[in-house]
Structure formats: structure tokens, C-alpha cells
Motif scaffolding. Structure first.
Motif, PDB file in Angstrom:
ATOM      1  N   LEU A 159       0.879  -1.177   0.000  1.00 51.09           N
ATOM      2  CA  LEU A 159       0.000   0.000   0.000  1.00 51.09           C
ATOM      3  C   LEU A 159       0.911   1.220   0.000  1.00 51.09           C
ATOM      4  CD1 LEU A 159      -2.635  -0.839   2.807  1.00 51.09           C
ATOM      5  CD2 LEU A 159      -2.528  -1.636   0.448  1.00 51.09           C
ATOM      6  N   LYS A 160       0.624   2.162  -0.868  1.00 51.06           N
ATOM      7  CA  LYS A 160       1.441   3.372  -0.926  1.00 51.06           C
ATOM      8  C   LYS A 160       0.561   4.615  -0.924  1.00 51.06           C
ATOM      9  CE  LYS A 160       5.287   1.423  -3.597  1.00 51.06           C
ATOM     10  NZ  LYS A 160       6.056   1.500  -4.865  1.00 51.06           N
ATOM     11  N   ALA A 161       0.996   5.620  -0.194  1.00 47.58           N
ATOM     12  CA  ALA A 161       0.312   6.907  -0.193  1.00 47.58           C
ATOM     13  C   ALA A 161       0.722   7.668  -1.449  1.00 47.58           C
ATOM     14  CB  ALA A 161       0.683   7.697   1.049  1.00 47.58           C
ATOM     15  N   ILE A 206      -2.485   0.446  -4.518  1.00 48.63           N
ATOM     16  CA  ILE A 206      -1.979  -0.905  -4.230  1.00 48.63           C
ATOM     17  C   ILE A 206      -1.189  -1.424  -5.428  1.00 48.63           C
ATOM     18  CG2 ILE A 206      -2.688  -3.326  -3.842  1.00 48.63           C
ATOM     19  CD1 ILE A 206      -4.958  -2.317  -2.148  1.00 48.63           C
ATOM     20  N   GLU A 207      -0.031  -2.033  -5.132  1.00 48.60           N
ATOM     21  CA  GLU A 207       0.799  -2.661  -6.175  1.00 48.60           C
ATOM     22  C   GLU A 207       1.259  -4.026  -5.698  1.00 48.60           C
ATOM     23  OE1 GLU A 207       4.246  -0.189  -6.510  1.00 48.60           O
ATOM     24  OE2 GLU A 207       3.359   1.139  -7.996  1.00 48.60           O
ATOM     25  N   ARG A 208       1.546  -4.905  -6.643  1.00 47.86           N
ATOM     26  CA  ARG A 208       2.271  -6.126  -6.316  1.00 47.86           C
ATOM     27  C   ARG A 208       3.595  -5.726  -5.671  1.00 47.86           C
ATOM     28  NH1 ARG A 208       5.821  -9.918  -9.278  1.00 47.86           N
ATOM     29  NH2 ARG A 208       5.791  -8.701 -11.205  1.00 47.86           N
ATOM     30  N   TYR A 209       3.974  -6.394  -4.580  1.00 45.79           N
ATOM     31  CA  TYR A 209       5.217  -6.086  -3.882  1.00 45.79           C
ATOM     32  C   TYR A 209       6.339  -6.988  -4.374  1.00 45.79           C
ATOM     33  CZ  TYR A 209       8.615  -5.562  -0.119  1.00 45.79           C
ATOM     34  OH  TYR A 209       9.764  -5.337   0.592  1.00 45.79           O
ATOM     35  N   LEU A 210       7.433  -6.381  -4.792  1.00 37.78           N
ATOM     36  CA  LEU A 210       8.619  -7.152  -5.189  1.00 37.78           C
ATOM     37  C   LEU A 210       9.512  -7.292  -3.958  1.00 37.78           C
ATOM     38  CD1 LEU A 210       9.481  -5.548  -8.668  1.00 37.78           C
ATOM     39  CD2 LEU A 210       7.947  -7.465  -8.160  1.00 37.78           C
ATOM     40  N   ARG A 211       9.882  -8.526  -3.618  1.00 36.84           N
ATOM     41  CA  ARG A 211      10.598  -8.754  -2.360  1.00 36.84           C
ATOM     42  C   ARG A 211      12.077  -8.353  -2.410  1.00 36.84           C
ATOM     43  NH1 ARG A 211       7.516 -11.382   1.442  1.00 36.84           N
ATOM     44  NH2 ARG A 211       5.853 -12.707   0.621  1.00 36.84           N
ATOM     45  N   MET A 253      21.985   0.499  -2.945  1.00 35.47           N
ATOM     46  CA  MET A 253      22.709   0.558  -1.664  1.00 35.47           C
ATOM     47  C   MET A 253      22.194   1.741  -0.842  1.00 35.47           C
ATOM     48  SD  MET A 253      25.137  -1.657  -0.972  1.00 35.47           S
ATOM     49  CE  MET A 253      26.135  -2.908  -1.731  1.00 35.47           C
ATOM     50  N   GLN A 254      21.111   1.505  -0.125  1.00 34.37           N
ATOM     51  CA  GLN A 254      20.492   2.546   0.681  1.00 34.37           C
ATOM     52  C   GLN A 254      20.300   2.036   2.097  1.00 34.37           C
ATOM     53  OE1 GLN A 254      16.772   3.942  -0.837  1.00 34.37           O
ATOM     54  NE2 GLN A 254      17.463   3.864  -2.949  1.00 34.37           N
ATOM     55  N   ARG A 255      20.330   2.971   3.048  1.00 30.80           N
ATOM     56  CA  ARG A 255      19.953   2.636   4.412  1.00 30.80           C
ATOM     57  C   ARG A 255      18.735   3.480   4.790  1.00 30.80           C
ATOM     58  NH1 ARG A 255      20.233   5.013   9.118  1.00 30.80           N
ATOM     59  NH2 ARG A 255      19.657   3.644  10.820  1.00 30.80           N
ATOM     60  N   LEU A 300       8.540   3.069 -11.225  1.00 29.27           N
ATOM     61  CA  LEU A 300       8.318   3.368  -9.809  1.00 29.27           C
ATOM     62  C   LEU A 300       7.830   4.811  -9.650  1.00 29.27           C
ATOM     63  CD1 LEU A 300       8.531   1.913  -7.118  1.00 29.27           C
ATOM     64  CD2 LEU A 300      10.895   2.660  -6.948  1.00 29.27           C
ATOM     65  N   GLU A 301       8.703   5.770  -9.942  1.00 34.51           N
ATOM     66  CA  GLU A 301       8.314   7.174  -9.848  1.00 34.51           C
ATOM     67  C   GLU A 301       9.310   8.047 -10.602  1.00 34.51           C
ATOM     68  OE1 GLU A 301       9.549   8.541  -5.495  1.00 34.51           O
ATOM     69  OE2 GLU A 301       8.456   6.663  -5.458  1.00 34.51           O
ATOM     70  N   VAL A 302       9.020   9.338 -10.661  1.00 38.29           N
ATOM     71  CA  VAL A 302       9.902  10.295 -11.324  1.00 38.29           C
ATOM     72  C   VAL A 302      10.411  11.287 -10.289  1.00 38.29           C
ATOM     73  CG1 VAL A 302      10.030  12.159 -13.036  1.00 38.29           C
ATOM     74  CG2 VAL A 302       8.703  10.088 -13.534  1.00 38.29           C
TER      75      VAL A 302
HETATM   76  C1  MV4 Z   1       8.295  -0.855  -3.882  1.00 40.60           C
HETATM   77  C2  MV4 Z   1       9.098  -1.930  -3.448  1.00 40.60           C
HETATM   78  C3  MV4 Z   1       8.736  -3.194  -3.810  1.00 40.60           C
HETATM   79  N1  MV4 Z   1       7.608  -3.393  -4.553  1.00 40.60           N
HETATM   80  N2  MV4 Z   1       7.192  -1.112  -4.622  1.00 40.60           N
HETATM   81  C4  MV4 Z   1      10.576   2.563  -1.455  1.00 40.60           C
HETATM   82  C5  MV4 Z   1      10.496   4.051  -1.590  1.00 40.60           C
HETATM   83  C6  MV4 Z   1       9.584   4.342  -2.723  1.00 40.60           C
HETATM   84  N3  MV4 Z   1      10.237   5.199  -3.645  1.00 40.60           N
HETATM   85  C7  MV4 Z   1       9.235   3.027  -3.316  1.00 40.60           C
HETATM   86  N4  MV4 Z   1       9.857   2.009  -2.546  1.00 40.60           N
HETATM   87  C8  MV4 Z   1       9.675   0.700  -2.810  1.00 40.60           C
HETATM   88  N5  MV4 Z   1       8.584   0.399  -3.571  1.00 40.60           N
HETATM   89  C9  MV4 Z   1       6.863  -2.358  -4.934  1.00 40.60           C
HETATM   90  N6  MV4 Z   1       5.753  -2.566  -5.650  1.00 40.60           N
HETATM   91  C10 MV4 Z   1      10.250  -1.638  -2.682  1.00 40.60           C
HETATM   92  C11 MV4 Z   1      10.525  -0.323  -2.350  1.00 40.60           C
HETATM   93  C12 MV4 Z   1      11.699  -0.130  -1.552  1.00 40.60           C
HETATM   94  C13 MV4 Z   1      12.826   0.500  -2.084  1.00 40.60           C
HETATM   95  C14 MV4 Z   1      12.825   0.995  -3.375  1.00 40.60           C
HETATM   96  C15 MV4 Z   1      13.938   1.620  -3.889  1.00 40.60           C
HETATM   97  C16 MV4 Z   1      15.079   1.723  -3.102  1.00 40.60           C
HETATM   98  C17 MV4 Z   1      15.100   1.252  -1.814  1.00 40.60           C
HETATM   99  C18 MV4 Z   1      13.976   0.648  -1.282  1.00 40.60           C
HETATM  100  C19 MV4 Z   1      14.012   0.155   0.026  1.00 40.60           C
HETATM  101  C20 MV4 Z   1      12.886  -0.448   0.530  1.00 40.60           C
HETATM  102  C21 MV4 Z   1      11.734  -0.586  -0.248  1.00 40.60           C
END
Ligand code: MV4
Length: 448
Positions: A157-159, A199-204, A231-233, A286-288
Motif C-alpha cells: 500500500l502506498k500513499a 496498491i501494487e504487487r510487492y517485489l521482495r 545501496m540505501q539505508r 516506480l516514480e519520477v
Molecule cells: C516498492 C518496493 C517493492 N515493490 N514497490 C521505497 C520508496 C519508494 N520510492 C518506493 N519504494 C519501494 N517500492 C513495490 N511494488 C520496494 C521499495 C523499496 C525500495 C525501493 C527503492 C530503493 C530502496 C527501497 C528500500 C525499501 C523498499
């Protein structure tokens, strides 16, 4: 071209913009808070105007003060850098109302990409690959259950107006969805002033691959290749590289084309980044990010393109000085963000820099705003410097980076460099087996 550029920012990015303006022969105006009176961007700009007290909301984010500084100095354009007002549609609009140029996206594009749902609509219209899900906002729990069924569990779920990982929730099953759906909407409303949730399918375990793009506002969209920022924290990038490693030629070409297609399709007129999640040979929009990004130097190093200069040329309506065929990617670049943080606890580590020595030599670039006796302020983000290296290939760049880090002396404050050293030495970085949550897991296991 512009007569005078006001830089509505601080730190290394303000210096980066000053340097680009110098090359173009354009005088610059710095703005600064009282905390930054001795900062380098104030010393290196042609003019400097104090715009308020240390707290960002009263200085760098205070629109009337920034606009007044532009008026007083006679600047005809404002460069917002990244962060602060860079993606603020209201600010961009106010700049236009004053008859000045906002060196960035149009108000329309800031609104389009600021709302993740309208960004997804634009991406889908341009034919980019989308994750299965709700498409638009989900209003009721019934709709949510239906959308999750379509997407397939796990879902996320994403806002629509969330960011930096806030407003997101992974859901494994319908029972949990029933329990958290309304809560996610309510939290989004409270945090972002808008309760739209999709809502989107979640990629693990995807990788975060982004494409540097630019548009001329007349239907031409170019790309400058890929970057990997997995490589993010906690959603803060700490190591970035270009090009994104281990992508098949076909996948890389499809990702780059998708980025360029999107900006061409919406008539975008500035530089930007299109983010994707990559899993296997598949990629999804994902986004821009409608701004110049912190990690833009790795792209500059492998393309030879000055992205800040390009941003100003596009803002001035000059179009591209090259074609897509003339943009060549050569070698490999890696950047580390030298953050003033404790590398074990990640607590901010502001204060006096008692010792400082920068590395040098072939293929080494530093975008830094600090020096010996500089004071790292507690009021702003912890980025103090970026170390960027370029090599023939990825392994050459990695060795150069480790060697440059050995020479990089920063005393008096903690920096994140020890963590970055560990990561660069690790198997996961070397074999490219990392993914978006790798660093969080690495730190969790290390800290126990
Ligand atoms: C996701 C995802 C997996 N599946 N969406 C994190 C921030 C936002 N920009 C989108 N994010 C993610 N969206 C789906 N459908 C995993 C993340 C995500 C992530 C994405 C990019 C870089 C680091 C991340 C760390 C945790 C989760």
C-alpha cells in the motif's frame, strides 16, 4: 542565457551550481541562513544575501525571503538545487509570477510527478511497464481486496503523496489488508494532507535502477544511461554507481528507452530521473524525481555531460546541444555520500572539522562543501561531501574508490565512510547480489 542566477540552496550543490554558472559566465547570488554565514557557497558566489535564522523553515524554505532576495539582487533565474524548494509547485509558480525562470520543471510537471498516481498515469500512457495493482486510488476496503487480488500477494500500500519510504505498508494476506487499509489512509491524510492510497504487487528483492533523462519541452527526450542506487539505508542512498551493473544489453536498452519515452511523451523541459524496480529480466516504473539528484555526478563522469549546465540551457529554451547518438557511456563511476553521522548508530555528527585532506589523482572527483575548520551545522541534512571515482570498468572504479577513501581524512566529526568501506569490500557489492533492502539487513545483522 540568464543574466544572474540566484541559488536557493546551500552545501555542495550550491557550489556545484556556482561552478556551472562560472563556466557559462553568469554571475551568481547565494542565499544563506545566519548559521551559514561562513559557508563556502557564501564565499564563492558573486553576491550573498542573508535570508533568515538557522531553521530551514525560516530561511531556505521560507519562500517570501528567497523571492525577495531574487528581486533585490536582480536575478532573472533561480536554481533550487535538490531538497528544500526544488519540487515545490507553489514556489515554482511564484517564481514565474515574478517574471523569473525556475531552473527546473514547469509547475504542471511538478504537480504531475509530485502525485505518484498521476505520475503512474503518465507513465502508463507513455507505454512504460507497470506493476499490477489498483491503477488509481483505492477508496474502500472492498476495492482494496479486489485490487490486491488482481496484483497478487504480497502487495504494498502506498500513499500517493508519500515519500522517502513514508506512507508505505507491505501486506501479505487479505486478513492483514482488512486490518491495515483504513489505517494507511488515515495516516496518509495526517502526514501528507491527502489520504489517497494505491496498491501494487510487492517485489521482495528488486534492484533500484534509475535513468537520467532530460527533455527539451518540444517532444525530444534523451537519456544518459542508468544508475544503480540499491545501496540505501532507510531510504537514504549511501553508494551509487553508473552504469547500473549486470543488466543484459536488452534490458538496459529497454529501461533507457522507457525513461526517454516518458519525458518525450509529457513534453518535459529539464533534467530528471525515472526510477524503476528491476527483478530478473523485468523492470517496472516506480516514480519520477523531477530535479537534479545528489548522485548526478556518476552520470556526468561516464557521459562527460555537465548536467547542471544542460539544465540551464534547457531552462533558457536553447534545446539540446547534442543528439542521443552523441551521448556515449564510457567506463564506470561510483559515488559515496560522506555523511556526518556515526557509522554505527547513524546519529548525526555535526561540529567542527578539525582535520581535512581530500584525495586526488586520476579519476577522482570530490564535490564537497567542507574544509579544515569548517563547522557542520546541526540544522540541515548530514551530507558534507561526495567522493566520486571513475575507472575503466567497475572493478577498477571500486579499487580506486577504496584507495581514495584511505586518503580522505575527515577529523572532528564521524562520517559514514567506515560502513561504506565494509560494503565496498563485501561479496554482495562485488558480485552485484545486493538489492534494495540489502544494507538495512547488513546493518541489522552487524548490530545484532
Ligand atoms: C516498492 C518496493 C517493492 N515493490 N514497490 C521505497 C520508496 C519508494 N520510492 C518506493 N519504494 C519501494 N517500492 C513495490 N511494488 C520496494 C521499495 C523499496 C525500495 C525501493 C527503492 C530503493 C530502496 C527501497 C528500500 C525499501 C523498499
Amino acid at each position: 542565457m540568464f543574466q544572474k542566477v540566484l541559488i536557493a540552496n546551500r552545501n555542495e550543490i550550491a557550489l556545484r551550481v556556482i561552478r556551472a554558472c562560472r563556466e557559462l559566465g553568469i554571475p551568481t547570488v547565494a542565499v544563506y541562513s545566519t548559521a551559514d554565514a561562513n559557508a563556502l557557497h557564501v564565499r564563492f558566489a558573486d553576491e550573498a544575501i542573508c535570508i533568515g535564522p538557522p531553521m530551514a523553515t525560516k530561511s531556505y524554505l521560507h519562500q517570501p525571503s528567497v523571492l525577495a532576495a531574487a528581486e533585490i539582487s536582480g536575478a532573472d533565474a533561480i536554481h533550487p538545487g535538490y531538497g528544500f524548494l526544488a519540487e515545490n509547485a507553489q514556489f515554482a509558480s511564484a517564481v514565474r509570477q515574478l517574471g523569473k525562470t525556475f531552473i527546473g520543471p514547469s509547475v504542471e510537471h511538478l504537480k504531475m510527478f509530485g502525485d505518484k498516481l498521476s505520475a503512474k498515469e503518465a507513465a502508463a500512457r507513455a507505454g512504460l511497464p507497470m506493476l499490477k495493482g489498483s491503477g488509481g486510488a483505492v477508496a474502500t476496503i472492498e476495492e482494496a481486496i479486489q485490487a490486491a487480488e488482481t496484483a497478487g500477494y504480497p502487495v504494498i500500500l502506498k500513499a500517493a503523496f508519500g515519500g522517502g519510504g513514508k506512507g508505505m505498508r507491505v501486506v501479505e494476506d487479505p486478513a492483514t489488508l482488512e486490518r491495515v487499509f483504513k489505517l494507511t489512509q488515515t495516516e496518509a491524510q495526517a502526514a501528507f494532507g491527502n489520504g489517497d492510497v494505491f496498491i501494487e504487487r510487492y517485489l521482495r528483492a528488486p534492484r533500484h535502477v534509475e535513468v537520467q533523462v532530460a527533455g527539451d519541452g518540444r517532444g525530444v527526450g534523451l537519456h544518459f544511461g542508468t544508475r544503480d542506487c540499491s545501496m540505501q539505508r532507510r531510504h537514504q542512498k549511501i553508494i551509487e554507481e553508473a552504469p547500473a551493473p549486470n543488466l543484459s544489453d536488452d534490458l538496459r536498452a529497454r529501461i533507457c528507452k522507457a525513461g526517454a519515452d516518458l519525458v518525450a511523451n509529457v513534453n518535459y523541459q529539464t533534467v530528471g530521473t525515472v526510477e524503476f524496480l528491476v527483478e530478473g529480466e523485468e523492470f517496472f516504473f516506480l516514480e519520477v524525481n523531477p530535479r537534479i539528484q545528489v548522485e548526478h555526478p556518476v552520470t556526468e563522469e561516464v557521459t562527460g555531460v555537465d548536467l547542471i549546465k544542460l539544465q540551464m540551457e534547457l531552462a533558457a529554451g536553447m534545446g539540446f546541444p547534442f543528439t542521443q547518438d552523441e551521448v556515449k557511456i564510457e567506463g564506470h563511476a561510483i559515488e559515496i555520500r560522506v555523511n556526518a553521522e556515526n557509522p554505527d548508530t547513524f546519529l548525526p555528527s555535526p561540529g567542527l572539522v578539525t582535520g581535512y585532506h581530500e584525495p586526488g589523482g586520476p579519476g577522482v572527483r570530490i564535490d564537497s562543501a567542507i574544509h579544515e575548520q569548517a563547522v557542520v551545522q546541526p540544522f540541515y541534512d548530514s551530507l558534507t561531501a561526495k567522493l566520486i571515482v571513475k575507472g575503466r570498468d567497475r572493478e577498477h572504479a571500486r579499487i580506486r574508490l577504496l584507495s581514495a577513501m584511505d586518503e580522505f581524512i575527515v577529523e572532528g566529526i564521524y562520517t559514514t565512510m567506515p560502513l561504506q568501506r565494509e560494503l565496498l569490500l563485501g561479496e554482495a557489492f562485488r558480485n552485484v547480489t545486493f538489492w534494495t533492502r540489502y544494507v538495512d539487513k547488513f546493518v541489522e545483522e552487524r548490530n545484532g
